[in-house]
Design a protein around this motif. Structure first.
Motif, PDB file in Angstrom:
ATOM      1  N   VAL A  55       0.837  -1.202   0.000  1.00 15.59           N
ATOM      2  CA  VAL A  55       0.000   0.000   0.000  1.00 15.59           C
ATOM      3  C   VAL A  55       0.872   1.252   0.000  1.00 15.59           C
ATOM      4  O   VAL A  55       0.652   2.178  -0.770  1.00 15.59           O
ATOM      5  CB  VAL A  55      -0.950   0.001   1.223  1.00 15.59           C
ATOM      6  CG1 VAL A  55      -1.573   1.368   1.416  1.00 15.59           C
ATOM      7  CG2 VAL A  55      -2.032  -1.036   1.057  1.00 15.59           C
ATOM      8  N   ALA A  56       1.900   1.253   0.860  1.00 12.24           N
ATOM      9  CA  ALA A  56       2.772   2.426   0.968  1.00 12.24           C
ATOM     10  C   ALA A  56       3.506   2.689  -0.343  1.00 12.24           C
ATOM     11  O   ALA A  56       3.616   3.826  -0.798  1.00 12.24           O
ATOM     12  CB  ALA A  56       3.767   2.234   2.104  1.00 12.24           C
ATOM     13  N   ASN A  69       8.581   6.948   6.308  1.00 10.57           N
ATOM     14  CA  ASN A  69       7.915   7.386   7.524  1.00 10.57           C
ATOM     15  C   ASN A  69       7.110   6.220   8.094  1.00 10.57           C
ATOM     16  O   ASN A  69       6.107   5.818   7.522  1.00 10.57           O
ATOM     17  CB  ASN A  69       7.016   8.587   7.228  1.00 10.57           C
ATOM     18  CG  ASN A  69       6.266   9.033   8.454  1.00 10.57           C
ATOM     19  OD1 ASN A  69       6.829   9.113   9.536  1.00 10.57           O
ATOM     20  ND2 ASN A  69       4.985   9.311   8.292  1.00 10.57           N
ATOM     21  N   ASP A  70       7.574   5.689   9.226  1.00 12.09           N
ATOM     22  CA  ASP A  70       6.940   4.506   9.800  1.00 12.09           C
ATOM     23  C   ASP A  70       5.736   4.900  10.661  1.00 12.09           C
ATOM     24  O   ASP A  70       5.683   4.598  11.844  1.00 12.09           O
ATOM     25  CB  ASP A  70       7.967   3.734  10.630  1.00 12.09           C
ATOM     26  CG  ASP A  70       7.491   2.322  10.952  1.00 12.09           C
ATOM     27  OD1 ASP A  70       6.436   1.933  10.438  1.00 12.09           O
ATOM     28  OD2 ASP A  70       8.169   1.635  11.713  1.00 12.09           O
ATOM     29  N   CYS A  71       4.782   5.567  10.026  1.00 15.97           N
ATOM     30  CA  CYS A  71       3.550   5.981  10.701  1.00 15.97           C
ATOM     31  C   CYS A  71       3.846   6.744  11.998  1.00 15.97           C
ATOM     32  O   CYS A  71       3.316   6.420  13.062  1.00 15.97           O
ATOM     33  CB  CYS A  71       2.662   4.763  10.986  1.00 15.97           C
ATOM     34  SG  CYS A  71       0.929   5.175  11.186  1.00 15.97           S
ATOM     35  N   HIS A 113       9.248  10.622  -0.080  1.00 14.00           N
ATOM     36  CA  HIS A 113       9.028   9.744   1.062  1.00 14.00           C
ATOM     37  C   HIS A 113       7.981   8.686   0.765  1.00 14.00           C
ATOM     38  O   HIS A 113       7.181   8.811  -0.156  1.00 14.00           O
ATOM     39  CB  HIS A 113       8.593  10.562   2.283  1.00 14.00           C
ATOM     40  CG  HIS A 113       7.235  11.197   2.120  1.00 14.00           C
ATOM     41  ND1 HIS A 113       7.060  12.390   1.480  1.00 14.00           N
ATOM     42  CD2 HIS A 113       6.013  10.784   2.520  1.00 14.00           C
ATOM     43  CE1 HIS A 113       5.772  12.694   1.490  1.00 14.00           C
ATOM     44  NE2 HIS A 113       5.110  11.736   2.115  1.00 14.00           N
ATOM     45  N   ILE A 114       8.036   7.621   1.563  1.00  8.96           N
ATOM     46  CA  ILE A 114       7.017   6.580   1.532  1.00  8.96           C
ATOM     47  C   ILE A 114       6.354   6.610   2.897  1.00  8.96           C
ATOM     48  O   ILE A 114       7.032   6.545   3.922  1.00  8.96           O
ATOM     49  CB  ILE A 114       7.644   5.197   1.277  1.00  8.96           C
ATOM     50  CG1 ILE A 114       8.238   5.137  -0.129  1.00  8.96           C
ATOM     51  CG2 ILE A 114       6.617   4.090   1.462  1.00  8.96           C
ATOM     52  CD1 ILE A 114       9.045   3.902  -0.418  1.00  8.96           C
ATOM     53  N   ILE A 143      11.272  -0.931  12.696  1.00  4.29           N
ATOM     54  CA  ILE A 143      12.422  -0.621  11.842  1.00  4.29           C
ATOM     55  C   ILE A 143      12.622  -1.647  10.728  1.00  4.29           C
ATOM     56  O   ILE A 143      12.885  -1.289   9.573  1.00  4.29           O
ATOM     57  CB  ILE A 143      13.706  -0.448  12.702  1.00  4.29           C
ATOM     58  CG1 ILE A 143      14.959  -0.219  11.860  1.00  4.29           C
ATOM     59  CG2 ILE A 143      13.940  -1.609  13.629  1.00  4.29           C
ATOM     60  CD1 ILE A 143      15.130   1.170  11.386  1.00  4.29           C
ATOM     61  N   GLY A 144      12.435  -2.934  11.052  1.00  2.00           N
ATOM     62  CA  GLY A 144      12.658  -3.982  10.056  1.00  2.00           C
ATOM     63  C   GLY A 144      11.724  -3.844   8.862  1.00  2.00           C
ATOM     64  O   GLY A 144      12.163  -3.783   7.716  1.00  2.00           O
ATOM     65  N   GLY A 145      10.434  -3.745   9.158  1.00  5.05           N
ATOM     66  CA  GLY A 145       9.442  -3.618   8.094  1.00  5.05           C
ATOM     67  C   GLY A 145       9.626  -2.332   7.304  1.00  5.05           C
ATOM     68  O   GLY A 145       9.407  -2.298   6.095  1.00  5.05           O
ATOM     69  N   GLY A 146      10.041  -1.271   8.005  1.00  7.08           N
ATOM     70  CA  GLY A 146      10.260   0.013   7.351  1.00  7.08           C
ATOM     71  C   GLY A 146      11.402  -0.042   6.354  1.00  7.08           C
ATOM     72  O   GLY A 146      11.246   0.323   5.185  1.00  7.08           O
TER      73      GLY A 146
END
Lengths: 96, 233
Positions: free
Chosen positions: A81-82, B36-38, B54-55, B63-66
């Motif tokens: 999605v992102a 940007n991790d929400c 940016h995403i 951090i891992g998923g980001g």
């Protein structure tokens, strides 16, 4: 709960199985008594406890496995999605 | 070679702008993307207002998923090299050449910036250094690679490694695990000396209780890797 679709049929079956086993033990206690004597458990009640403890551990473990799989899916989804959102933004700014 | 700098950011509103601006002035030829991790603060607004690429993750992935999102982006956009650079200002973009260089020249598949080779600049707390030493010994034992600064997120890698990480990457505290994972997959990992700074703002994501979890989790992960026999010596 099943009717309202709050409980997936897959997991409902699991719980139904547990319930049926309990019912079976209640109607035919001989099964437990004979069974526990066979494996050498003095008190049949302990056998019942033991069986259900094992059952619950299995249930819990399967739940953990299910949540792990779900979070993996959620991760992939949110990443996709992102990435798509970024792409839309880029395309929109190009159009202007 | 096209280089993408991946900047993971979670609640870094104090520092993110200066980090990005510094990167732009030092290395204008590199592309960058902020993940940007929400964030719960106004990090996203800052990114939008200043037109920074940016995403924006819809939920907090850690951090891992980001960083993994950044890897996927790098693959999607066809970059040759990806570099992770933290959004808190600890990593000095002046040292990008030292870690990108070896990967660019094909000397290794992944190059990690280490502050413990030259022992210059910010050396982090005593306890953390003890932890890092322990992990370093463990990694050496399991896959025979010496990595002095294994929790360092300042690292460059080529396309093959990026692709490897898009399919599997640890979700919390991924840095040491990523090294093992890369080595197990047959990639060469090297270190290059860099100087790190103290964070400009924000707080470390690792508290006292979490650090215990960190050590245990990473140790188990490393042992699992070596047990599953994936490590090629």
């Amino acid at each position: 709960m099943i009717k309202k679709r709050r409980l997936g049929l897959k997991y409902a079956l699991l719980w139904l199985g547990c319930g049926l086993a309990m019912l079976l033990f209640a109607i035919f206690p001989q099964i437990v008594i004979k069974g526990s004597a066979l494996v050498g458990i003095m008190d049949p009640v302990n056998a019942v406890f033991f069986i259900f403890v094992v059952l619950f551990i299995v249930l819990l473990l399967s739940m953990t496995a299910v949540t792990s799989a779900l979070s993996e899916k959620a991760l992939r989804l949110s990443q996709t999605v992102a990435l798509l959102e970024e792409r839309i933004r880029k395309l929109e700014s190009k159009d202007k | 070679m096209r280089v993408l700098i991946i900047i993971p950011a979670y609640n870094e509103s104090d520092t993110i702008l200066s980090v990005v601006r510094e990167l732009e002035s030092v290395k204008p030829e590199y592309d960058y993307v902020v993940i940007n991790d929400c964030s719960t603060d106004n990090t996203l607004d800052i990114l939008r207002e200043n037109n920074i690429r940016h995403i924006a993750l819809p939920v907090n992935l850690g951090i891992g998923g980001g960083v993994q999102t950044g890897f996927k982006y790098a693959v999607q956009e066809g970059y040759d090299i990806a570099v992770q650079l933290d959004g808190d200002g600890q990593h000095d973009p002046h040292y990008l050449d030292s870690i990108v260089g070896p990967v660019e020249r094909g000397e290794c598949d992944m190059c990690i910036g280490s502050r413990f080779i030259e022992h210059e600049g910010f050396q982090t707390s005593f306890m953390r250094r003890v932890g890092i030493k322990f992990l370093s010994a463990l990694i050496k034992l399991c896959c025979g690679v010496r990595v002095t600064d294994n929790t360092s997120g300042f690292r460059a890698m080529n396309t093959a490694v990026i692709k490897h990480f898009t399919t599997s990457y640890a979700q919390d505290y991924p840095e040491p695990e990523a090294i093992i994972s890369a080595v197990s997959a047959g990639f060469t990992v090297k270190e290059a000396p860099v100087v790190m700074r103290e964070r400009l703002g924000g707080r470390s994501s690792i508290s006292a209780i979490k650090s215990a979890y960190y050590m245990i989790k990473v140790s188990i992960a490393i042992l699992l890797y070596s047990l599953s026999g994936k490590v090629k010596k």
